[in-house]
Enzyme design. Sequence first.
Site, PDB file in Angstrom:
ATOM      1  CD  GLU A   1      31.991  -0.511 -64.777  1.00 16.81           C
ATOM      2  OE1 GLU A   1      30.856  -0.093 -65.005  1.00 16.81           O
ATOM      3  OE2 GLU A   1      32.886   0.226 -64.318  1.00 16.81           O
TER       4      GLU A   1
HETATM    5  C1  TNX Z   1      29.966   1.454 -62.173  1.00 11.44           C
HETATM    6  S1  TNX Z   1      29.947  -0.239 -59.946  1.00 11.44           S
HETATM    7  C2  TNX Z   1      31.262   1.342 -61.723  1.00 11.44           C
HETATM    8  C3  TNX Z   1      32.039   2.550 -61.490  1.00 11.44           C
HETATM    9  C4  TNX Z   1      31.282   3.792 -61.835  1.00 11.44           C
HETATM   10  C5  TNX Z   1      29.866   3.632 -61.364  1.00 11.44           C
HETATM   11  C6  TNX Z   1      29.051   4.869 -61.548  1.00 11.44           C
HETATM   12  C7  TNX Z   1      31.330  -0.552 -60.340  1.00 11.44           C
HETATM   13  C8  TNX Z   1      31.916  -1.626 -59.615  1.00 11.44           C
HETATM   14  N1  TNX Z   1      31.848   0.177 -61.321  1.00 11.44           N
HETATM   15  O1  TNX Z   1      33.232   2.498 -62.224  1.00 11.44           O
HETATM   16  O2  TNX Z   1      31.890   4.854 -61.192  1.00 11.44           O
HETATM   17  O3  TNX Z   1      29.273   2.591 -62.060  1.00 11.44           O
HETATM   18  O4  TNX Z   1      27.796   4.726 -60.970  1.00 11.44           O
END
Ligand code: TNX
Length: 540
Positions: free
Chosen positions: A346
């Site tokens: 992300e």
């Molecule tokens: C996605 S999965 C994220 C996290 C959040 C999560 C909540 C991922 C690698 N990143 O930053 O906490 O979703 O479900």
Amino acid sequence: MRQPRALPRLFGSLLLVAAAGIAAIGAGPAPDRSVPDPSASTPRPLGQIVPAPASVSPGGAPYTLTPWTRIRVDQHSREAQQIGTYLAGVLRPSTGYALPLTDGPAPGGIRLRLSADERALGDEGYRLQSSPAGLTLTARKPAGLFHAVQTLRQLLPAAVEKDARQRGPWQVAGGTVTDTPRYAYRGAMLDVSRHFFTVDQVKLYIDQLALYKINKLHLHLSDDQGWRIAIDSWPRLATYGGSTQVGGGPGGYYTKAQYKEILGYAASRYLEVVPEIDMPGHTNAALASYAQLNCNGVAPPLYTGTDVGFSSLCVPKALTYDFVDDVLRELAALTPGKYLHIGGDEAHSTSHADYVAFMDKVQPIVAKYGKTVVGWHQLTGATPAKGALAQYWGLDDTSAEEKAQVARAARNGTGLILSPADRIYLDMKYNKDTPLGLDWAGFVEVRRAYDWDPGGYLPGAPASAVAGVEAPLWSETISTSDHIEFMAFPRVVGVAELGWSAASTHDWEAYRVRLAAQGPRMEALGIDFYRSPQVPWRSG
Ligand code: TNX
């Protein structure tokens, strides 16, 4: 979570355990099809454990623990001695027996054997042989012996887990279990950044995971809301960056001594800790702690919300790599395990070119300090380092291109840790009424978490690229051990089984019955698990 328990309804719980033993396991290579006498003292069939064992040959009369039983560790191995001590620690409170450790002959005792010749048992396999003459646990490596102890626990009545004296008999069915894992990587992740969890809370989770032969604990040590590990060369990361959490609580961080305590405890339960510093996104806590890390030289405020994707390290700045080098050097020096997880998910505030440039610079730093890179699967959009593992967290409806990108990397030698969010994200709600958790990947009931095959999961990725599975628990909504337990259990038990048990044992109908038998055990351990209506629980 575990609390001292009053004396239980003994007779009732023994009946429950015996009843739970009635169903035999499913399609294993050597399933135990014996139909036990449903009397209270019948030991459970050898195959009635989770994860399902590789092979079981039942036969003969049971082994019985007595007040005179000794635990014999006949090898001059400190680790075997420690495992013997651990076993005694599990058995003494509930049986009330002395169970002394000995290295001399112990007729009728429990014997722990390490044998280098047992090649077929590999690094984690074991054999458990049970007869009236004695109980022998054999392994090639201490990890295997430790897993054998977990199997032994599950073969004894659930009341053995209680911390006050219970009535026996304490029997293990006669026969042999020979067991090795499918995957070497069987993980659980705990996000200690969104909410901080103390050393004791992490230890409790480690104990609970070890019961099901999980062997990796991935700690998500940094994120926008908190930096949780002391770094001597950048002290404000922890003291300031760790000073809050989601919702604005006090947060916290691990000193190096505390972190080593976690590592030591995990090692004593044969879990390897995989530490994660998430970069270049998810870095607000670091950016808030040091203005000079920001492209504009201005520190943002600490963040206590739950948005993602708004922060980025300053990719063009040379200082960024001094920072990363210092952090990874100190973290590598603390880490006995093989892996450093560098996040990489992300990074919505980092351009693609910057992301690729960042990963090209940072991955060699991991290698310089002797460690292997793990990254979230977005890393496959850059050039994963040789030997790197990519942790896949997509969904069934992740785009074909994204899946193809990960599969291509897998064909080119990048290993995969599978953490599909709509299967094994432990922070997903079970259903619309679940009071905790998120639902962006949908609701994940117990069956959904178990009923998929890691080997054939990602189209185009060779089965041989799959290093294993990992169940992440993100903690935006999770702030206590009770919360951890409710969201992790029983789904993480299914993940443990997917990681350990051969694909040929995979059968939801058989699994749900074996899982049901874990109900009284989890209750005895004080685990606040979710009583899914999909599972025929026998707990009372
Ligand atoms: C996605 S999965 C994220 C996290 C959040 C999560 C909540 C991922 C690698 N990143 O930053 O906490 O979703 O479900």
